[in-house]
Write an enzyme that holds these catalytic residues in place. Structure first.
Site: not given
Ligand code: IMP
Length: 174
Positions: A97-98, A101, A150, A163
């Site tokens: 995963e990237d 958050d 972000f 990207r």
């Molecule tokens: P989570 O479910 O809140 O952990 O969100 C995960 C997803 O939100 C990631 O796979 C990203 O696609 C997106 N995301 C969360 N923070 C960022 C950020 O700082 N930049 C870009 N995408 C983000």
């Protein structure tokens, strides 16, 4: 208006860290076949770079999820839009995963994948933003722990933009 982007993590730092993570994975899996699940779209570069540093046989799979949660709804459901096209039962799986958050996406996804009875299930995330965590997620391989900002680049987007940047940066518009 053109976005102003401040560099947070350079291309060289990313390459070095991805190499270190690959070494840890190589050490742990020692030539066993690994099924990497790349979570689209954000982790394509991370998955591609990581996969090329692994020694063992590697299978590549792809998943895409969409989240129905919002920032005030911690039970936000996650829907699988694209699923892997193999049975992961009995496989050694690493989800790539990237960024983690709030943790909602991966919390749902990892639970869903566990039910498919892989031999082992691990998580590699290039970035971790622990300050924002709502759901506990165990991240086995973390690239960088970052503050609550972000970020874009190296696969991560802001409204589908940036990207393609080879580094990780912060959008700083006035
Ligand atoms: P989570 O479910 O809140 O952990 O969100 C995960 C997803 O939100 C990631 O796979 C990203 O696609 C997106 N995301 C969360 N923070 C960022 C950020 O700082 N930049 C870009 N995408 C983000």
């Amino acid at each position: 208006m053109e976005d102003k982007i401040r560099m947070m993590i350079s291309e060289e730092e990313i390459a070095k860290r991805v190499g270190e993570l690959a070494e840890q994975i190589n050490e742990k899996y020692k030539g066993k076949e690994i099924t990497l699940i790349c979570i689209l779209k954000g982790s394509i570069f991370f998955t591609a770079d990581l996969a090329r540093r692994l020694n063992g046989p590697v299978k590549m799979e792809y998943m895409r999820c969409s989240s129905y949660g919002d920032s005030t709804n911690s039970s936000g459901e996650v829907k699988v839009v694209i699923d892997v096209d193999c049975d992961i039962e009995g496989k050694d799986v690493i989800v790539v995963e990237d960024i983690v958050d709030t943790g909602r996406t991966l919390w749902h996804l990892m639970n869903m994948l566990k039910e498919r009875k892989p031999q082992s299930l691990a998580l590699a995330a290039l970035l971790d933003k622990p300050e924002r965590r709502v759901k506990e997620v165990a991240v086995d391989y973390v690239g960088f722990t970052i503050p609550d900002e972000f970020v874009v680049g190296y696969g991560l987007d802001f409204a589908q933009k940036h990207r393609e940047l080879p580094y990780i940066g912060v959008v700083e518009n006035e």
